[in-house]
Design a protein around this motif. Structure first.
Motif, PDB file in Angstrom:
ATOM      1  N   SER A  48      68.482  17.554  48.111  1.00 19.44           N
ATOM      2  CA  SER A  48      68.380  16.397  47.211  1.00 19.44           C
ATOM      3  C   SER A  48      69.670  16.079  46.464  1.00 19.44           C
ATOM      4  CB  SER A  48      67.273  16.639  46.188  1.00 19.44           C
ATOM      5  OG  SER A  48      66.040  16.836  46.823  1.00 19.44           O
ATOM      6  N   TYR A  49      70.499  17.099  46.213  1.00 23.95           N
ATOM      7  CA  TYR A  49      71.674  16.936  45.352  1.00 23.95           C
ATOM      8  C   TYR A  49      72.971  17.337  46.050  1.00 23.95           C
ATOM      9  CZ  TYR A  49      68.297  16.456  41.572  1.00 23.95           C
ATOM     10  OH  TYR A  49      67.275  16.025  40.775  1.00 23.95           O
ATOM     11  N   SER A  50      73.061  17.139  47.344  1.00 18.44           N
ATOM     12  CA  SER A  50      74.210  17.624  48.119  1.00 18.44           C
ATOM     13  C   SER A  50      75.549  17.094  47.613  1.00 18.44           C
ATOM     14  CB  SER A  50      74.036  17.313  49.600  1.00 18.44           C
ATOM     15  OG  SER A  50      73.917  15.915  49.798  1.00 18.44           O
ATOM     16  N   SER A  51      75.634  15.808  47.315  1.00 22.02           N
ATOM     17  CA  SER A  51      76.938  15.266  46.892  1.00 22.02           C
ATOM     18  C   SER A  51      77.363  15.859  45.551  1.00 22.02           C
ATOM     19  CB  SER A  51      76.907  13.740  46.827  1.00 22.02           C
ATOM     20  OG  SER A  51      75.968  13.300  45.892  1.00 22.02           O
ATOM     21  N   TYR A  52      76.421  16.032  44.631  1.00 26.64           N
ATOM     22  CA  TYR A  52      76.719  16.617  43.329  1.00 26.64           C
ATOM     23  C   TYR A  52      77.109  18.090  43.474  1.00 26.64           C
ATOM     24  CZ  TYR A  52      76.140  17.896  38.442  1.00 26.64           C
ATOM     25  OH  TYR A  52      76.349  18.365  37.176  1.00 26.64           O
ATOM     26  N   ILE A  53      76.352  18.835  44.264  1.00 27.85           N
ATOM     27  CA  ILE A  53      76.634  20.258  44.462  1.00 27.85           C
ATOM     28  C   ILE A  53      77.969  20.447  45.160  1.00 27.85           C
ATOM     29  CG2 ILE A  53      75.879  22.339  45.681  1.00 27.85           C
ATOM     30  CD1 ILE A  53      72.979  21.467  45.039  1.00 27.85           C
ATOM     31  N   ASP A  54      78.253  19.634  46.157  1.00 26.13           N
ATOM     32  CA  ASP A  54      79.556  19.717  46.843  1.00 26.13           C
ATOM     33  C   ASP A  54      80.702  19.471  45.876  1.00 26.13           C
ATOM     34  OD1 ASP A  54      78.382  20.322  49.283  1.00 26.13           O
ATOM     35  OD2 ASP A  54      78.469  18.258  50.023  1.00 26.13           O
ATOM     36  N   LYS A  55      80.543  18.481  45.011  1.00 26.37           N
ATOM     37  CA  LYS A  55      81.580  18.177  44.017  1.00 26.37           C
ATOM     38  C   LYS A  55      81.768  19.345  43.050  1.00 26.37           C
ATOM     39  CE  LYS A  55      82.790  14.770  40.505  1.00 26.37           C
ATOM     40  NZ  LYS A  55      82.379  13.549  39.815  1.00 26.37           N
ATOM     41  N   MET A  56      80.662  19.913  42.571  1.00 26.19           N
ATOM     42  CA  MET A  56      80.748  21.047  41.642  1.00 26.19           C
ATOM     43  C   MET A  56      81.399  22.254  42.304  1.00 26.19           C
ATOM     44  SD  MET A  56      77.228  21.125  39.444  1.00 26.19           S
ATOM     45  CE  MET A  56      77.643  22.707  38.763  1.00 26.19           C
ATOM     46  N   SER A  57      80.991  22.569  43.522  1.00 22.94           N
ATOM     47  CA  SER A  57      81.498  23.771  44.191  1.00 22.94           C
ATOM     48  C   SER A  57      82.986  23.647  44.523  1.00 22.94           C
ATOM     49  CB  SER A  57      80.684  24.089  45.445  1.00 22.94           C
ATOM     50  OG  SER A  57      80.792  23.065  46.401  1.00 22.94           O
ATOM     51  N   LYS A  58      83.472  22.446  44.690  1.00 22.32           N
ATOM     52  CA  LYS A  58      84.919  22.254  44.888  1.00 22.32           C
ATOM     53  C   LYS A  58      85.692  22.613  43.628  1.00 22.32           C
ATOM     54  CE  LYS A  58      84.637  18.788  48.486  1.00 22.32           C
ATOM     55  NZ  LYS A  58      84.775  17.386  48.847  1.00 22.32           N
ATOM     56  N   GLN A  59      85.072  22.421  42.470  1.00 25.54           N
ATOM     57  CA  GLN A  59      85.735  22.748  41.208  1.00 25.54           C
ATOM     58  C   GLN A  59      86.011  24.238  41.096  1.00 25.54           C
ATOM     59  OE1 GLN A  59      83.148  21.128  38.184  1.00 25.54           O
ATOM     60  NE2 GLN A  59      84.056  19.100  38.357  1.00 25.54           N
ATOM     61  N   CYS A  62      84.799  27.054  46.018  1.00 21.07           N
ATOM     62  CA  CYS A  62      83.834  27.863  46.754  1.00 21.07           C
ATOM     63  C   CYS A  62      84.367  28.099  48.172  1.00 21.07           C
ATOM     64  CB  CYS A  62      82.498  27.124  46.797  1.00 21.07           C
ATOM     65  SG  CYS A  62      81.183  28.033  47.568  1.00 21.07           S
ATOM     66  N   LYS A  63      84.457  29.357  48.569  1.00 24.53           N
ATOM     67  CA  LYS A  63      85.062  29.715  49.860  1.00 24.53           C
ATOM     68  C   LYS A  63      84.021  30.270  50.828  1.00 24.53           C
ATOM     69  CE  LYS A  63      89.437  30.833  47.695  1.00 24.53           C
ATOM     70  NZ  LYS A  63      90.385  31.870  47.359  1.00 24.53           N
ATOM     71  N   THR A  64      82.885  29.644  50.873  1.00 23.16           N
ATOM     72  CA  THR A  64      81.827  30.161  51.728  1.00 23.16           C
ATOM     73  C   THR A  64      81.191  29.052  52.556  1.00 23.16           C
ATOM     74  OG1 THR A  64      79.820  31.460  51.770  1.00 23.16           O
ATOM     75  CG2 THR A  64      80.048  29.934  49.953  1.00 23.16           C
ATOM     76  N   SER A  65      80.608  29.445  53.630  1.00 21.99           N
ATOM     77  CA  SER A  65      79.886  28.481  54.468  1.00 21.99           C
ATOM     78  C   SER A  65      78.420  28.901  54.554  1.00 21.99           C
ATOM     79  CB  SER A  65      80.514  28.420  55.851  1.00 21.99           C
ATOM     80  OG  SER A  65      80.487  29.704  56.454  1.00 21.99           O
ATOM     81  N   GLU A  66      77.866  29.311  53.422  1.00 19.84           N
ATOM     82  CA  GLU A  66      76.464  29.723  53.386  1.00 19.84           C
ATOM     83  C   GLU A  66      75.562  28.560  53.786  1.00 19.84           C
ATOM     84  OE1 GLU A  66      75.819  32.767  49.871  1.00 19.84           O
ATOM     85  OE2 GLU A  66      76.955  31.012  49.229  1.00 19.84           O
ATOM     86  N   LYS A  67      74.464  28.893  54.440  1.00 19.63           N
ATOM     87  CA  LYS A  67      73.512  27.851  54.831  1.00 19.63           C
ATOM     88  C   LYS A  67      72.737  27.341  53.620  1.00 19.63           C
ATOM     89  CE  LYS A  67      72.955  29.220  59.587  1.00 19.63           C
ATOM     90  NZ  LYS A  67      72.066  29.594  60.665  1.00 19.63           N
ATOM     91  N   VAL A  68      72.370  28.239  52.732  1.00 19.60           N
ATOM     92  CA  VAL A  68      71.631  27.845  51.534  1.00 19.60           C
ATOM     93  C   VAL A  68      72.627  27.586  50.417  1.00 19.60           C
ATOM     94  CG1 VAL A  68      69.930  28.558  49.814  1.00 19.60           C
ATOM     95  CG2 VAL A  68      69.623  29.196  52.211  1.00 19.60           C
ATOM     96  N   LYS A  69      72.620  26.367  49.907  1.00 19.79           N
ATOM     97  CA  LYS A  69      73.546  26.002  48.844  1.00 19.79           C
ATOM     98  C   LYS A  69      72.807  25.503  47.607  1.00 19.79           C
ATOM     99  CE  LYS A  69      77.357  24.644  51.869  1.00 19.79           C
ATOM    100  NZ  LYS A  69      78.264  23.539  52.220  1.00 19.79           N
ATOM    101  N   ASP A  70      71.565  25.916  47.448  1.00 18.46           N
ATOM    102  CA  ASP A  70      70.839  25.560  46.228  1.00 18.46           C
ATOM    103  C   ASP A  70      71.548  26.232  45.056  1.00 18.46           C
ATOM    104  OD1 ASP A  70      69.081  24.323  47.934  1.00 18.46           O
ATOM    105  OD2 ASP A  70      67.527  25.853  47.753  1.00 18.46           O
ATOM    106  N   LEU A  71      71.531  25.583  43.917  1.00 18.86           N
ATOM    107  CA  LEU A  71      72.278  26.067  42.770  1.00 18.86           C
ATOM    108  C   LEU A  71      71.359  26.297  41.585  1.00 18.86           C
ATOM    109  CD1 LEU A  71      75.215  26.695  41.995  1.00 18.86           C
ATOM    110  CD2 LEU A  71      75.435  24.326  41.264  1.00 18.86           C
ATOM    111  N   ASN A  72      71.306  27.533  41.096  1.00 16.41           N
ATOM    112  CA  ASN A  72      70.523  27.882  39.904  1.00 16.41           C
ATOM    113  C   ASN A  72      71.311  27.501  38.661  1.00 16.41           C
ATOM    114  OD1 ASN A  72      68.133  29.355  40.954  1.00 16.41           O
ATOM    115  ND2 ASN A  72      69.716  30.625  41.851  1.00 16.41           N
ATOM    116  N   LEU A  73      70.619  26.912  37.694  1.00 11.92           N
ATOM    117  CA  LEU A  73      71.256  26.493  36.450  1.00 11.92           C
ATOM    118  C   LEU A  73      70.457  26.983  35.251  1.00 11.92           C
ATOM    119  CD1 LEU A  73      71.900  22.741  37.355  1.00 11.92           C
ATOM    120  CD2 LEU A  73      73.539  24.615  37.498  1.00 11.92           C
ATOM    121  N   VAL A  74      71.163  27.309  34.178  1.00  5.53           N
ATOM    122  CA  VAL A  74      70.544  27.563  32.880  1.00  5.53           C
ATOM    123  C   VAL A  74      70.354  26.194  32.236  1.00  5.53           C
ATOM    124  CG1 VAL A  74      70.841  28.587  30.594  1.00  5.53           C
ATOM    125  CG2 VAL A  74      71.653  29.814  32.623  1.00  5.53           C
TER     126      VAL A  74
END
Length: 105
Positions: A48-59, A62-74
């Motif tokens: 649902s949030y791929s573009s946002y997560i991709d943008k955040m992980s570039k900050q 992120c040096k991984t090609s994991e299949k699961v890229k869901d992001l836990n947040l507080v």
């Protein structure tokens, strides 16, 4: 009159697994402590949030090609009329940041 603030803990080069583990450890500590703040968890699903997560992980480069890229947040909810109120003798921003820093030790 209400804001929801969400964040994760990422270091340069972290994988999603690293970030999620560190964020969930902090969440558990914050929930256990009697610091006057109530925090909860939310998860950004990559589907649902791929573009946002991709943008955040570039900050954090992120040096991984994991299949699961869901992001836990507080997640913390802030009521604006009270957050910066001069009637309170507590600076909530400072106290929350202090609480997070203490939990990271």
């Amino acid at each position: 009159d209400l804001n929801i603030l969400c964040f994760c803990l990422a270091k340069e080069g972290d994988s999603f697994t690293d970030v999620n583990k560190r964020t969930l450890r902090l969440l558990a500590k914050l929930q256990k402590e009697k610091n006057g703040f109530i925090v909860s968890q939310t998860v950004l699903k990559y589907k649902s949030y791929s573009s946002y997560i991709d943008k955040m992980s570039k900050q954090w480069k992120c040096k991984t090609s994991e299949k699961v890229k869901d992001l836990n947040l507080v997640r913390i909810t802030i009521m604006n009329p009270f957050f910066d109120s001069k009637e309170f003798k507590v600076n909530f921003k400072t106290e929350f940041v202090r609480s997070v820093c203490e939990s990271l030790k």
